[in-house]
Write an enzyme that holds these catalytic residues in place. Structure first.
Site, PDB file in Angstrom:
ATOM      1  N   LYS A 172     -40.198 -13.964  15.926  1.00 41.08           N
ATOM      2  CA  LYS A 172     -40.839 -14.566  14.747  1.00 41.08           C
ATOM      3  C   LYS A 172     -41.312 -15.947  15.179  1.00 41.08           C
ATOM      4  O   LYS A 172     -40.507 -16.869  15.360  1.00 41.08           O
ATOM      5  CB  LYS A 172     -39.821 -14.673  13.615  1.00 41.08           C
ATOM      6  CG  LYS A 172     -40.383 -14.586  12.211  1.00 41.08           C
ATOM      7  CD  LYS A 172     -41.299 -15.708  11.802  1.00 41.08           C
ATOM      8  CE  LYS A 172     -40.562 -16.961  11.387  1.00 41.08           C
ATOM      9  NZ  LYS A 172     -41.491 -18.091  11.117  1.00 41.08           N
ATOM     10  N   GLU A 247     -30.799 -23.543  20.174  1.00 41.10           N
ATOM     11  CA  GLU A 247     -31.424 -24.713  20.805  1.00 41.10           C
ATOM     12  C   GLU A 247     -31.939 -25.588  19.670  1.00 41.10           C
ATOM     13  O   GLU A 247     -32.961 -25.273  19.058  1.00 41.10           O
ATOM     14  CB  GLU A 247     -32.592 -24.271  21.700  1.00 41.10           C
ATOM     15  CG  GLU A 247     -32.184 -23.377  22.852  1.00 41.10           C
ATOM     16  CD  GLU A 247     -31.578 -24.137  24.023  1.00 41.10           C
ATOM     17  OE1 GLU A 247     -31.357 -25.356  23.909  1.00 41.10           O
ATOM     18  OE2 GLU A 247     -31.326 -23.485  25.048  1.00 41.10           O
ATOM     19  N   CYS A 281     -37.997 -31.558  21.490  1.00 40.50           N
ATOM     20  CA  CYS A 281     -36.571 -31.684  21.204  1.00 40.50           C
ATOM     21  C   CYS A 281     -35.916 -32.614  22.201  1.00 40.50           C
ATOM     22  O   CYS A 281     -34.995 -33.339  21.867  1.00 40.50           O
ATOM     23  CB  CYS A 281     -35.905 -30.322  21.244  1.00 40.50           C
ATOM     24  SG  CYS A 281     -36.218 -29.447  22.781  1.00 40.50           S
ATOM     25  N   GLU A 379     -33.275 -37.392  14.149  1.00 39.64           N
ATOM     26  CA  GLU A 379     -34.428 -37.035  14.966  1.00 39.64           C
ATOM     27  C   GLU A 379     -35.702 -37.342  14.173  1.00 39.64           C
ATOM     28  O   GLU A 379     -35.880 -36.846  13.061  1.00 39.64           O
ATOM     29  CB  GLU A 379     -34.346 -35.538  15.274  1.00 39.64           C
ATOM     30  CG  GLU A 379     -35.342 -35.068  16.278  1.00 39.64           C
ATOM     31  CD  GLU A 379     -35.151 -33.584  16.583  1.00 39.64           C
ATOM     32  OE1 GLU A 379     -34.948 -32.806  15.633  1.00 39.64           O
ATOM     33  OE2 GLU A 379     -35.205 -33.220  17.764  1.00 39.64           O
TER      34      GLU A 379
HETATM   35  P1  NAD Z   1     -37.167 -25.246  11.608  1.00 39.80           P
HETATM   36  O1  NAD Z   1     -35.722 -25.066  11.842  1.00 39.80           O
HETATM   37  O2  NAD Z   1     -37.638 -25.631  10.276  1.00 39.80           O
HETATM   38  O3  NAD Z   1     -37.965 -23.911  11.983  1.00 39.80           O
HETATM   39  C1  NAD Z   1     -37.777 -23.238  13.205  1.00 39.80           C
HETATM   40  C2  NAD Z   1     -38.024 -21.762  12.999  1.00 39.80           C
HETATM   41  O4  NAD Z   1     -37.089 -21.268  12.057  1.00 39.80           O
HETATM   42  C3  NAD Z   1     -39.412 -21.418  12.452  1.00 39.80           C
HETATM   43  O5  NAD Z   1     -39.867 -20.230  13.064  1.00 39.80           O
HETATM   44  C4  NAD Z   1     -39.139 -21.181  10.984  1.00 39.80           C
HETATM   45  O6  NAD Z   1     -40.058 -20.302  10.407  1.00 39.80           O
HETATM   46  C5  NAD Z   1     -37.767 -20.564  11.036  1.00 39.80           C
HETATM   47  N1  NAD Z   1     -36.993 -20.688   9.796  1.00 39.80           N
HETATM   48  C6  NAD Z   1     -37.067 -21.680   8.860  1.00 39.80           C
HETATM   49  N2  NAD Z   1     -36.210 -21.429   7.860  1.00 39.80           N
HETATM   50  C7  NAD Z   1     -35.583 -20.261   8.159  1.00 39.80           C
HETATM   51  C8  NAD Z   1     -34.582 -19.485   7.515  1.00 39.80           C
HETATM   52  N3  NAD Z   1     -34.063 -19.861   6.352  1.00 39.80           N
HETATM   53  N4  NAD Z   1     -34.164 -18.366   8.122  1.00 39.80           N
HETATM   54  C9  NAD Z   1     -34.669 -17.976   9.302  1.00 39.80           C
HETATM   55  N5  NAD Z   1     -35.635 -18.661   9.958  1.00 39.80           N
HETATM   56  C10 NAD Z   1     -36.081 -19.796   9.392  1.00 39.80           C
HETATM   57  O7  NAD Z   1     -37.581 -26.293  12.717  1.00 39.80           O
HETATM   58  P2  NAD Z   1     -38.999 -26.934  12.961  1.00 39.80           P
HETATM   59  O8  NAD Z   1     -39.135 -28.088  12.054  1.00 39.80           O
HETATM   60  O9  NAD Z   1     -40.031 -25.874  12.941  1.00 39.80           O
HETATM   61  O10 NAD Z   1     -38.860 -27.409  14.474  1.00 39.80           O
HETATM   62  C11 NAD Z   1     -38.443 -28.663  14.823  1.00 39.80           C
HETATM   63  C12 NAD Z   1     -37.008 -28.643  15.284  1.00 39.80           C
HETATM   64  O11 NAD Z   1     -36.847 -27.766  16.398  1.00 39.80           O
HETATM   65  C13 NAD Z   1     -36.574 -29.984  15.776  1.00 39.80           C
HETATM   66  O12 NAD Z   1     -35.299 -30.276  15.291  1.00 39.80           O
HETATM   67  C14 NAD Z   1     -36.538 -29.817  17.285  1.00 39.80           C
HETATM   68  O13 NAD Z   1     -35.704 -30.695  17.950  1.00 39.80           O
HETATM   69  C15 NAD Z   1     -36.119 -28.401  17.420  1.00 39.80           C
HETATM   70  N6  NAD Z   1     -36.453 -27.874  18.756  1.00 39.80           N
HETATM   71  C16 NAD Z   1     -35.436 -27.683  19.657  1.00 39.80           C
HETATM   72  C17 NAD Z   1     -35.706 -27.222  20.933  1.00 39.80           C
HETATM   73  C18 NAD Z   1     -34.599 -27.025  21.931  1.00 39.80           C
HETATM   74  O14 NAD Z   1     -34.802 -26.328  22.900  1.00 39.80           O
HETATM   75  N7  NAD Z   1     -33.421 -27.608  21.733  1.00 39.80           N
HETATM   76  C19 NAD Z   1     -37.022 -26.940  21.296  1.00 39.80           C
HETATM   77  C20 NAD Z   1     -38.032 -27.141  20.360  1.00 39.80           C
HETATM   78  C21 NAD Z   1     -37.724 -27.610  19.080  1.00 39.80           C
END
Ligand code: NAD
Length: 476
Positions: A172, A247, A281, A379
């Site tokens: 997804k 992650e 991240c 963050e």
């Molecule tokens: P997010 O958690 O809002 O969304 C991430 C994913 O989860 C998206 O595909 C979203 O559609 C899905 N999602 C959202 N709500 C959900 C739910 N209730 N159930 C299942 N899936 C759901 O995060 P974001 O704002 O899109 O991304 C930014 C975050 O990601 C930051 O905190 C960043 O640090 C982190 N990140 C971490 C890494 C790593 O490797 N550690 C890499 C990239 C980004």
């Protein structure tokens, strides 16, 4: 449905949904097209296809899988311009960074195509009359939910090791950046991967994402995103007792000591936070500066920020927009909360070339930040560096480890003993010395401690996450 609708790709074919949502270009605010808003039905279809495909796929030889992964890597390289443009439009990232992400995605498939042929079990010399060996067996169907900041890199990083080890995948992509994932799944079919081995379901997190996390047919979950949603995913995995890799976010620190090469440190630190507009991240978003080099370091970073070009991702500036207006509001809110600190430069939204609908934010340097302030602990995910000064090594280490996150860190020093001593004490899955690799390193195990998540992706180690060990004992 028209060409402007991005649909899911399941079992080797496009699958539409009853509803769609708009795909917004963050560089202009214009609508790029619509995206199929899949729900539980499409997820179920994808998991069923993946389950069926996984039976044949797990019986293939490592050599056969290796050849197909390498073929896919070749096709990704062939399509670099198309993929980079889609990624740049969806995310706003500068075109040259999107090209690099495409090549890194190809590299994941090439890397795992090579290592899978030498991924072995063990022979255990227990007793002369027993022949004991281990097999690394695929888990079945791997579900992946990823963020919008590096869509293609995250696709390669999750999908390549999962399928190399004989699993099938349902991915997804993030709501904001679905198009490259669908394109890559199509390329996989062209490369000769059997239908159903890689399935991509587009949609919104609380709908398609939640349905995938809760599906009883998933054998492994990997999640890249916020700590908040990671908690929900881990909860869903716990209900069905499936392993999960998380992650999550980061608040990684650069520790710049008084004996550091300040010119080099300033250049690398500035470029790392400009990369992808700070939406990484592993962005080194906190500068911990030894009081002896503080002034020079800040001056050099500010000088670099002053030269930055800002504009739409497809015009390939130094700095594109943030991923959305929502993210822009969030970054602005953090900066405005820093009332006790001094904004050295930036701190404002931008409207390059009079573009009023974009999500731009100027490169921002904030000095004198209290380590307990919200801006020092949470963050921000924007082109914003906070600076806190220290006088002694122990103090610097305590500051570096002083947030809930523990993803990465960097030590800037010319003292070799200090470099290793401090590297050992920083909480984080990767520590760099006199360099920094925000987001990089296909070959390097990557992941967090504490609220940055658990499990490791990348490198050979990632293969272990997608397999389980079976021990076979034979009486001779
Ligand atoms: P997010 O958690 O809002 O969304 C991430 C994913 O989860 C998206 O595909 C979203 O559609 C899905 N999602 C959202 N709500 C959900 C739910 N209730 N159930 C299942 N899936 C759901 O995060 P974001 O704002 O899109 O991304 C930014 C975050 O990601 C930051 O905190 C960043 O640090 C982190 N990140 C971490 C890494 C790593 O490797 N550690 C890499 C990239 C980004």
């Amino acid at each position: 449905m028209s060409d402007l609708v991005t649909e899911s790709f399941v079992d080797g074919a496009s699958v539409g949904s009853a509803e769609t949502y708009p795909n917004i270009d963050p560089s202009t605010g214009a609508v790029l097209g619509d995206v199929a808003r899949a729900g539980g039905g499409e997820i179920d279809q994808a998991v069923t296809a993946a389950r069926r495909a996984s039976r044949g796929w797990r019986a293939s030889t490592p050599e056969q899988r290796s050849d197909l992964l390498a073929a896919l890597a070749g096709l990704i390289d062939r399509e670099v311009e198309t993929l980079a443009r889609l990624e740049s439009e969806d995310s706003g990232k500068p075109l040259s960074q999107a090209r690099n992400d495409t090549r890194v995605c190809a590299r994941y498939f090439r890397f795992y195509s090579r290592v899978i042929e030498s991924y072995y079990g063990l022979s255990i010399p227990l007793r002369p009359d027993l022949h004991v060996y281990t097999r690394r067996e695929p888990l079945g169907v791997a579900g992946g939910i990823v963020a919008w900041n590096y869509p293609m890199q995250l696709f390669g990083r999750g999908v390549a090791p999962a399928i190399a080890t004989g699993n099938a995948v349902v991915l997804k992509p993030a709501d904001e950046t679905p198009r490259t994932a669908v394109y890559l799944a199509r390329l996989a079919t062209e490369a000769g991967l059997p239908p159903g081995v890689i399935n991509v379901v587009t949609g919104l997190g609380p709908e398609a994402g939640a349905a995938l996390a809760a599906h009883p047919g998933i054998d492994h979950l990997s999640f890249v995103g916020s700590t908040e949603v990671g908690r929900l995913i881990a909860g869903a995995a716990a209900q069905r007792v499936v392993p999960v890799t998380l992650e999550l976010g980061g608040k990684s620190a650069h520790l710049v000591f008084g004996d550091a090469n300040v010119e080099r440190a300033a250049t690398v630190i500035a470029n790392a936070i400009l990369q992808n507009a700070g939406q990484t991240c592993s962005a080194g978003s906190r500068v911990l500066a030894d009081e002896r080099v503080h002034d020079e370091l800040l001056q050099r970073i500010a000088d670099r920020f002053a030269t930055v070009s800002i504009g739409p991702g497809v015009t390939d500036p130094d700095l594109g927009p943030l991923v959305s207006r929502r993210q822009q509001d969030r970054v602005r809110g953090y900066v405005e909360s820093a009332t006790e600190a001094a904004i050295v430069c930036g701190g404002t939204v931008a409207e390059p070339d009079g573009i009023t609908g974009g999500a731009y934010f100027t490169p921002t340097l904030i000095d004198g930040v209290d380590p307990n302030a919200k801006i020092a602990r949470e963050e921000i995910f924007g082109p914003v560096l906070t600076v806190t000064t220290f006088a002694a090594e122990d103090e610097a280490i305590a500051l570096a480890n002083g947030t809930d996150y523990a993803l990465m860190g960097a030590v800037w020093t010319t003292d070799l003993a200090r470099a290793h001593r401090v590297a050992a004490q920083i909480d984080g899955g990767q520590v760099y010395v006199n360099t920094y690799g925000a987001g990089g390193g296909v070959e390097l195990p990557f992941g967090g401690f504490r609220k940055s998540g658990y499990g490791r992706e990348k490198g050979v180690e990632a293969l272990d996450a997608y397999t389980a060990t079976k021990t076979v004992v034979v009486q001779l």
